[in-house]
Each structure stands twice: as C-alpha cells, then as structure tokens.
Design a protein around this motif. Structure first.
Motif, mmCIF file in Angstrom:
data_model
loop_
_atom_site.group_PDB
_atom_site.id
_atom_site.type_symbol
_atom_site.label_atom_id
_atom_site.label_comp_id
_atom_site.label_asym_id
_atom_site.label_seq_id
_atom_site.Cartn_x
_atom_site.Cartn_y
_atom_site.Cartn_z
ATOM 1 N N LYS A 164 7.606 -1.105 15.001
ATOM 2 C CA LYS A 164 7.047 -2.453 14.832
ATOM 3 C C LYS A 164 7.400 -3.247 16.074
ATOM 4 C CE LYS A 164 5.160 -5.709 12.132
ATOM 5 N NZ LYS A 164 3.990 -5.534 11.253
ATOM 6 N N LEU A 165 6.396 -3.676 16.808
ATOM 7 C CA LEU A 165 6.614 -4.473 18.011
ATOM 8 C C LEU A 165 6.701 -5.943 17.602
ATOM 9 C CD1 LEU A 165 6.801 -4.092 21.118
ATOM 10 C CD2 LEU A 165 4.346 -4.578 21.221
ATOM 11 N N ILE A 166 7.893 -6.517 17.757
ATOM 12 C CA ILE A 166 8.140 -7.896 17.318
ATOM 13 C C ILE A 166 8.326 -8.778 18.546
ATOM 14 C CG2 ILE A 166 9.618 -9.414 15.966
ATOM 15 C CD1 ILE A 166 10.518 -6.927 14.386
ATOM 16 N N PHE A 167 7.371 -9.662 18.777
ATOM 17 C CA PHE A 167 7.494 -10.652 19.845
ATOM 18 C C PHE A 167 8.273 -11.827 19.268
ATOM 19 C CE2 PHE A 167 3.651 -8.297 20.835
ATOM 20 C CZ PHE A 167 3.756 -8.076 22.208
ATOM 21 N N SER A 168 9.425 -12.136 19.868
ATOM 22 C CA SER A 168 10.271 -13.206 19.345
ATOM 23 C C SER A 168 10.373 -14.351 20.358
ATOM 24 C CB SER A 168 11.677 -12.678 19.024
ATOM 25 O OG SER A 168 12.448 -13.669 18.397
ATOM 26 N N ALA A 169 10.039 -15.547 19.885
ATOM 27 C CA ALA A 169 10.125 -16.744 20.726
ATOM 28 C C ALA A 169 11.084 -17.732 20.074
ATOM 29 C CB ALA A 169 8.747 -17.390 20.872
ATOM 30 N N VAL A 183 1.053 -13.764 23.730
ATOM 31 C CA VAL A 183 1.158 -12.534 22.940
ATOM 32 C C VAL A 183 -0.202 -11.864 22.773
ATOM 33 C CG1 VAL A 183 1.764 -11.604 20.674
ATOM 34 C CG2 VAL A 183 3.243 -13.298 21.761
ATOM 35 N N ASN A 184 -1.219 -12.648 22.478
ATOM 36 C CA ASN A 184 -2.554 -12.064 22.318
ATOM 37 C C ASN A 184 -3.020 -11.368 23.592
ATOM 38 O OD1 ASN A 184 -2.758 -12.966 19.678
ATOM 39 N ND2 ASN A 184 -3.825 -14.860 20.221
ATOM 40 N N LYS A 185 -2.722 -11.967 24.727
ATOM 41 C CA LYS A 185 -3.130 -11.380 26.005
ATOM 42 C C LYS A 185 -2.346 -10.100 26.302
ATOM 43 C CE LYS A 185 -5.771 -12.840 28.416
ATOM 44 N NZ LYS A 185 -7.220 -12.534 28.602
ATOM 45 N N ILE A 186 -1.054 -10.088 25.989
ATOM 46 C CA ILE A 186 -0.247 -8.880 26.195
ATOM 47 C C ILE A 186 -0.752 -7.743 25.324
ATOM 48 C CG2 ILE A 186 2.048 -7.842 25.887
ATOM 49 C CD1 ILE A 186 3.180 -10.678 26.567
ATOM 50 N N VAL A 187 -1.003 -8.032 24.045
ATOM 51 C CA VAL A 187 -1.497 -7.014 23.120
ATOM 52 C C VAL A 187 -2.839 -6.468 23.601
ATOM 53 C CG1 VAL A 187 -2.355 -6.632 20.771
ATOM 54 C CG2 VAL A 187 -0.233 -7.908 21.124
ATOM 55 N N GLU A 188 -3.696 -7.359 24.049
ATOM 56 C CA GLU A 188 -4.998 -6.951 24.583
ATOM 57 C C GLU A 188 -4.822 -6.052 25.805
ATOM 58 O OE1 GLU A 188 -8.302 -9.207 27.271
ATOM 59 O OE2 GLU A 188 -7.714 -10.244 25.427
ATOM 60 N N THR A 189 -3.863 -6.404 26.663
ATOM 61 C CA THR A 189 -3.641 -5.652 27.901
ATOM 62 C C THR A 189 -2.982 -4.295 27.644
ATOM 63 O OG1 THR A 189 -3.361 -7.758 29.067
ATOM 64 C CG2 THR A 189 -2.602 -5.798 30.211
ATOM 65 N N ILE A 203 12.479 -0.812 15.044
ATOM 66 C CA ILE A 203 12.330 -2.198 15.491
ATOM 67 C C ILE A 203 12.336 -2.264 17.017
ATOM 68 C CG2 ILE A 203 13.345 -4.511 15.454
ATOM 69 C CD1 ILE A 203 12.296 -3.639 12.722
ATOM 70 N N VAL A 204 11.298 -2.893 17.586
ATOM 71 C CA VAL A 204 11.235 -3.110 19.030
ATOM 72 C C VAL A 204 11.020 -4.598 19.269
ATOM 73 C CG1 VAL A 204 10.098 -2.529 21.205
ATOM 74 C CG2 VAL A 204 10.220 -0.818 19.370
ATOM 75 N N LEU A 205 12.026 -5.271 19.818
ATOM 76 C CA LEU A 205 11.988 -6.723 20.013
ATOM 77 C C LEU A 205 11.636 -7.098 21.448
ATOM 78 C CD1 LEU A 205 15.023 -7.955 17.916
ATOM 79 C CD2 LEU A 205 12.720 -8.870 17.766
ATOM 80 N N VAL A 206 10.734 -8.048 21.580
ATOM 81 C CA VAL A 206 10.314 -8.540 22.898
ATOM 82 C C VAL A 206 10.595 -10.036 22.994
ATOM 83 C CG1 VAL A 206 8.406 -8.763 24.537
ATOM 84 C CG2 VAL A 206 8.426 -6.862 22.891
ATOM 85 N N PRO A 207 11.518 -10.480 23.868
ATOM 86 C CA PRO A 207 11.721 -11.924 24.062
ATOM 87 C C PRO A 207 10.559 -12.484 24.880
ATOM 88 C CG PRO A 207 13.162 -10.680 25.514
ATOM 89 C CD PRO A 207 12.425 -9.668 24.692
#
Length: 345
Positions: free
Chosen positions: A186-191, A213-219, A259-263
């Motif tokens: 699960k890729l979790i973008f955390s802000a 986040v939408n742009k990163i996921v798209e890319t 769990i995969v966390l992205v700051p």
C-alpha cells in the motif's frame, strides 16, 4: 548581476534546552495561532511549556537536536552550485537559508544579504505546496523585516511548485527505488495535516497536495496501483483534514499489506519523518500485524529536486503572473483566496 536566493524552511532546535523556545516561536506565529498578540503570547508560552517534555523525548531520538538546518544547508550548497553552473556566467547566485522558528532567523540573514548587495532577491520556500501557515508565514516575515531594515531591492517570489515536472520526477524515482519487486503493498502518501477551518478559509494546501499526488501516481504508470493520500501530525481538539495516516496504517497493517510511506510535503528529514514516520508509525504498524514497513526518503539533495528548484529560479519569467509573483503552471482555483498567487493579483 548578483542574485540572492532565500530558501525558507521551518527550522528546529539545535539542542534540548532550545526545544521550548523553538515551540514558543512556532505557536507565537499569528499564522499558527490567529489571535491578537495580547492573547497569543501568553497562550504560546503555556502551550510550549506543556509540550516541551514530549518534544524533548522526540529530539532525544535524534541525538538531542534537529538535523533540518544541516540538511537545508546541504540543499542550499547544491542549488547554489547548480545555479552558477547553469547560468553561463550571466549572473552570480548566492543562496541563503532562513528558518521561521529557529536560527538562522530572517532578522539575522537580512544583514548578510545586505552585505552581499544583490541586484535581485528571489524567495523560494522549501514547501512545495503553499499554505498560509508555512510558506505564507515565512514570506510575510521576510517582507516585514525588509521594511524594518529599509531594504528595497527588487524581489521575486516563487510561492509553490506542487506539479513541477522535475519535482514530480524526483518523487517518482525515489518511490520506484523502494517499490521495485515489492508485492501486496500500500503506497501511502503522508502530508502534514492542517485544521479543516484553514481550508474553509481559502488555504490551498490540501488542493495542492492532491495535485502533487495525482501527478506522481499518473507519472508512475503502474497498473492498479494501490495508493492513498493521508495526513499526519494532528494536534489539539480541532477537526483536521483527513484521512489520518495513523488510521490508514492500522487498516492496511491488519490487511497484511506491505506499508510504503512517502513524505509528500517534506523535502528535508526532520522529527516528523525520522521519528513520527520511522519510529512511532512503524511501532503502530507492528502492533497491528504489519510484517513489512518501508519509508521513501525525503527528497533532500536528490538531483531532480535540485534541478526543479534551479529551473524554477532560472526560468521564473516563464511563469510570470503579475510581474512580481511567479506561481506554478497549476494555478489554484479562485475559491482558494489565501493562495499567494491571488494575494498578489
């Protein structure tokens, strides 16, 4: 021409005894506690005193101080080198670091900038997504300090860059390094979170984070990517934007997800990545059955990120909105009246 580049960041205490004064500076900021100074000052004193013991334990985990100044200085050095290499000797660039809540503060750095005597000053917050409480606060403080010091040099401001191409590429590459060959993750973008009332008053932060986040996921172009955006660091009784990172971690740990966390809103490692994400949230995941936990690093001196900052500065005229402020290509909708792009309209 000589150009001074001012890099804004939050700052952090350099030793344990400075934790409480750091917290006081944070809560005494009218962008954080929007009260008249008569009420804000004693309340900031009370909050900082009460929170200092817990905060000290956090900084003890980091060796007794925050690494954010050292890491921001490394970014400053890398950016200055890139700017002077890429501008073909047309201009000379010198970068200065200004912290909002601890040293070096604006009132000290402006003396160094005046000694440098630049032809132009360029302000660029190290917050990719704009909020009144972060970028806005730093920019306002700098403007006020300039007025007090009668410093009237031409100044340009790059307020935010949530969908900048190189910024997105930097995140994409760091994520791919971590998820390559992973399964059932699960890729979790955390802000960092924000009270809902701030958004309702027109702060564009949440919208800009969503755009990032939408742009990163798209890319990333990964079929059926399992991802979510969440918010961390909630404090106080107010209702905050969500979902909370803690809740998302608990849910997906129980499902047996890696769990995969992205700051996504931090570009420098500090207490909220090194302690909150790496230690506290990992313990939370472990308690709820998580077997695998990965954290994608903050961008730091990632080549694409430094390239992003450099090109935003070198090519800022391409983003000219009103002759003074240079917003990103993705302009905030008009409902976000707090957006700096619109404040300078």
């Amino acid at each position: 021409m000589k150009k001074a580049v001012i890099l804004f960041n939050l700052g952090g205490p350099d030793k344990l005894e400075n934790v409480e004064p750091f917290l006081f500076n944070l809560f005494n900021d009218p962008a954080i506690l929007n009260l008249p100074s008569f009420f804000r000052y004693p309340l900031a004193k009370l909050i900082s005193k009460r929170r200092a013991p817990i905060a000290k334990k956090i900084y003890q985990e980091l060796g007794g101080s925050s690494p954010i100044l050292k890491l921001t200085q490394e970014q400053s050095i890398a950016l200055e080198k890139k700017l002077n290499n890429d501008d073909n000797d047309l201009n000379e660039y010198k970068c200065f670091v200004v912290m909002r809540c601890w040293h070096p503060r604006a009132e000290k750095v402006i003396k160094d900038v005046q000694d440098y005597n630049p032809d132009e000053v360029i302000l660029i917050p190290l917050y990719p997504q704009y909020s009144d409480a972060t970028s806005g606060s730093s920019i306002k403080e700098w403007i006020n300090i300039c007025k007090k010091n009668n410093f009237k040099t031409k100044t340009s401001t790059i307020c935010c860059y949530p969908t900048d191409y190189n910024f997105i590429q930097a995140h994409k590459n760091e994520i791919l390094k971590k998820i390559n060959d992973l399964k059932n993750y699960k890729l979790i973008f955390s802000a960092h979170g924000l009270p809902e009332k701030n958004i309702k008053k027109g702060d564009p932060y949440q919208w800009q984070v969503e755009q990032s986040v939408n742009k990163i996921v798209e890319t990333l172009k990964i079929k059926d990517l399992d991802w979510v955006l969440s918010y961390q660091s909630r404090v106080g009784p107010l209702k905050w934007i969500g979902p909370s990172t803690e809740d998302i971690i608990i849910q997906n740990s129980k499902l047996g997800k890696h769990i995969v966390l992205v700051p996504i809103a931090f570009v420098s490692e500090h207490s909220e990545t090194l302690v909150e994400l790496d230690i506290e949230y990992k313990e939370l995941a472990d308690k709820n059955g998580c077997k695998n936990y990965t954290r994608v690093p903050a961008l730091g001196t990632n080549n694409d990120f430094i390239k992003a900052l450099g090109e935003l500065i070198l090519k800022k005229e391409n983003y000219n909105f009103n002759g003074n402020l240079f917003p990103p290509k993705t302009q905030c909708p008009s409902i976000f009246k707090k957006c700096a792009c619109r404040n300078y309209d």
